[in-house]
Design a protein around this motif. Structure first.
Motif, PDB file in Angstrom:
ATOM      1  N   ARG A  57      53.788 145.039  80.880  1.00 52.84           N
ATOM      2  CA  ARG A  57      53.720 146.551  81.441  1.00 52.84           C
ATOM      3  C   ARG A  57      55.230 146.945  81.215  1.00 52.84           C
ATOM      4  NH1 ARG A  57      51.319 147.927  87.350  1.00 52.84           N
ATOM      5  NH2 ARG A  57      49.620 146.848  86.079  1.00 52.84           N
ATOM      6  N   HIS A  58      55.224 148.131  80.641  1.00 55.10           N
ATOM      7  CA  HIS A  58      56.359 149.224  80.894  1.00 55.10           C
ATOM      8  C   HIS A  58      56.621 149.964  82.263  1.00 55.10           C
ATOM      9  CE1 HIS A  58      58.135 148.870  76.839  1.00 55.10           C
ATOM     10  NE2 HIS A  58      56.976 148.671  76.623  1.00 55.10           N
ATOM     11  N   VAL A  59      57.498 150.029  82.790  1.00 55.66           N
ATOM     12  CA  VAL A  59      57.537 150.665  84.098  1.00 55.66           C
ATOM     13  C   VAL A  59      58.715 151.325  84.115  1.00 55.66           C
ATOM     14  CG1 VAL A  59      57.669 150.233  86.626  1.00 55.66           C
ATOM     15  CG2 VAL A  59      56.605 148.837  85.272  1.00 55.66           C
ATOM     16  N   SER A  60      58.390 153.060  84.463  1.00 58.75           N
ATOM     17  CA  SER A  60      59.620 153.609  84.828  1.00 58.75           C
ATOM     18  C   SER A  60      59.656 153.940  86.243  1.00 58.75           C
ATOM     19  CB  SER A  60      59.411 155.116  84.069  1.00 58.75           C
ATOM     20  OG  SER A  60      59.293 155.044  82.607  1.00 58.75           O
ATOM     21  N   GLU A  82      53.629 157.164  90.734  1.00 56.88           N
ATOM     22  CA  GLU A  82      52.381 156.551  90.992  1.00 56.88           C
ATOM     23  C   GLU A  82      52.293 155.367  91.880  1.00 56.88           C
ATOM     24  OE1 GLU A  82      50.600 158.131  86.532  1.00 56.88           O
ATOM     25  OE2 GLU A  82      51.877 156.124  86.630  1.00 56.88           O
ATOM     26  N   GLY A  83      53.324 154.995  92.210  1.00 53.65           N
ATOM     27  CA  GLY A  83      53.411 153.937  93.592  1.00 53.65           C
ATOM     28  C   GLY A  83      54.826 154.155  94.021  1.00 53.65           C
ATOM     29  N   ALA A  84      55.384 153.305  94.808  1.00 55.82           N
ATOM     30  CA  ALA A  84      56.433 153.398  95.445  1.00 55.82           C
ATOM     31  C   ALA A  84      56.979 151.948  95.950  1.00 55.82           C
ATOM     32  CB  ALA A  84      56.464 154.371  96.786  1.00 55.82           C
ATOM     33  N   ILE A 167      49.933 147.366  91.822  1.00 53.31           N
ATOM     34  CA  ILE A 167      49.945 148.517  91.343  1.00 53.31           C
ATOM     35  C   ILE A 167      49.436 148.768  90.009  1.00 53.31           C
ATOM     36  CG2 ILE A 167      51.649 150.518  90.731  1.00 53.31           C
ATOM     37  CD1 ILE A 167      53.682 149.511  92.381  1.00 53.31           C
ATOM     38  N   PRO A 168      47.821 149.324  90.228  1.00 51.67           N
ATOM     39  CA  PRO A 168      47.135 149.461  88.936  1.00 51.67           C
ATOM     40  C   PRO A 168      47.584 150.437  88.005  1.00 51.67           C
ATOM     41  CG  PRO A 168      46.083 150.129  90.855  1.00 51.67           C
ATOM     42  CD  PRO A 168      47.439 149.603  91.243  1.00 51.67           C
ATOM     43  N   ILE A 169      47.284 150.255  86.653  1.00 53.21           N
ATOM     44  CA  ILE A 169      47.536 151.321  85.850  1.00 53.21           C
ATOM     45  C   ILE A 169      46.501 152.457  85.997  1.00 53.21           C
ATOM     46  CG2 ILE A 169      47.726 152.016  83.367  1.00 53.21           C
ATOM     47  CD1 ILE A 169      48.608 148.846  82.786  1.00 53.21           C
TER      48      ILE A 169
END
Length: 401
Positions: A57-60, A82-84, A167-169
């Motif tokens: 996964r790519h995560v920003s 979208e998540g924390a 943390i689902p996509i």
């Protein structure tokens, strides 16, 4: 408002990998790398050095500062999350004054996927129960608490695994007209550039829906906002063209929802200098929501300021009702704007905005009040209706470079 509240949101990206050999032990088989172009690094776990790492996964990441005077910046950044990852220092009592406020902001922004990081465990680890008690009954109830040391890089592989698994996509909308909230913008030109070297302004943010393509025409709303001699507000949308798309250092031909994207445009770079377009909405020409100058909101106020250490009597911590003519601050998407309370009835309020906002009915907003020289979160609301501003429909390119 303190000038520090205009500090840019810091953003960066990472890639989550896992060793292709299923025998590689957890959590060491997980590792994060920068978002460069290297596709398959080798595993660094002893005995598995010849195995390739598989990209999962790519995560920003949006780094939201924790200081109380930067609460508006934190709320702006939360608009695209979208998540924390809620980081709590292990060598301090929990919760600190801003921790409760940040957790409330997470709930306001409807974030459901939370991982709590108990940092500085190399110094102290005696607050685990305090954290569990603090999150009980909140949206973070049941969230994993990971003990880490950022300085020593301890348990970072565990965090990487949790991000991938917990943390689902989210589902993405690739069909609707593209729409993006601007959270950063800047001028990339350096002093002394020749005329033919000058590049247009750059806008950064997260695509909410749709797909951006190079050479596509775009519109920015509200755009350029001015007041005439009578005090009436007028706004002129900015029309431009995409000349480049970037995810970190990777140049793209098209960009889809998810992650943080930098859009190079043909806009006059003075329009994007020093985050001037932060809070505005960028979209396909003719597809953006209306621009509002007044809002009618259904609101809910907190009973007390969230764990704010106030001086004097106990009454200072209580949140009083909204009062007519009061000035408050609203966070709508990534926009922070002042608002004057025109009327209040029960849980409905009519608000006159200091700056026009491009938004939609049903959008959730955060409410803050000036308390002891700082803006404090006092509640949230939802847009029910409002007064819109007539926007010129002439489609022209402003300073097309």
């Amino acid at each position: 408002m303190s000038s520090l509240e205009h500090i840019s949101i810091r953003v960066h990206s990472s890639r989550a990998h896992k060793c292709e050999d299923e025998k590689c032990p957890r959590p060491s088989c997980y590792k994060a790398y920068g978002s460069g172009k290297e596709d398959a690094p080798l595993c660094d776990v002893a005995g598995f050095e010849n195995c390739r790492m598989k990209l999962l996964r790519h995560v920003s990441f949006v780094d939201c500062p924790g200081h109380d005077i930067l609460m508006a910046t934190m709320l702006n950044g939360a608009a695209i999350m979208e998540g924390a990852l809620l980081r709590i220092a292990a060598n301090e009592s929990c919760p600190q004054p801003q921790t409760s406020e940040h957790l409330a902001a997470v709930e306001i922004m409807r974030l459901q996927h939370i991982i709590i990081l108990q940092n500085k465990v190399d110094v102290a680890i005696n607050q685990h129960e305090a954290i569990r008690k603090f999150i009980e009954g909140t949206v973070a109830d049941g969230a994993p608490v990971v003990l880490i040391s950022a300085q020593l890089k301890y348990n970072i592989d565990v965090v990487c695994e949790y991000i991938v698994k917990k943390i689902p996509i989210p589902e993405r909308n690739f069909i609707s007209p593209p729409n993006m909230i601007v959270i950063r913008c800047f001028d990339v030109n350096k002093p002394g550039f020749e005329v033919d070297e000058i590049r247009g302004g750059v806008a950064g943010g997260s695509i909410l829906r749709g797909v951006w393509k190079v050479n596509q025409y775009i519109e920015v709303r509200p755009g350029i906002v001015v007041k005439d001699e009578s005090g009436n507000i007028k706004c002129t949308p900015i029309y431009s063209r995409i000349v480049s798309l970037y995810a970190e250092q990777n140049e793209l031909q098209f960009a889809v929802p998810g992650g943080l994207i930098g859009i190079g445009t043909t806009m006059d770079p003075t329009l994007t200098r020093a985050d001037r377009l932060v809070g505005q909405v960028l979209g396909e020409v003719g597809s953006l929501p209306e621009v509002f100058v007044e809002l009618e909101v259904n609101f809910f106020l907190l009973r007390r300021l969230l764990d704010v250490r106030t001086k004097g009597s106990e009454k200072q911590g209580k949140v009083s009702k909204l009062a007519k003519a009061e000035i408050i601050m609203l966070n709508i998407g990534s926009m922070s704007t002042g608002a004057r309370v025109i009327a209040v009835r029960n849980d409905l309020a009519k608000l006159q905005l200091t700056s026009p906002v491009c938004t939609s009915k049903g959008e959730k907003i955060a409410l803050s009040r000036r308390v002891e020289k700082h803006w404090r979160l006092i509640g949230w609301g939802q847009i029910q209706a409002g007064t819109t501003l007539e926007v010129p429909s002439v489609h022209v390119l402003l300073c097309d470079l």
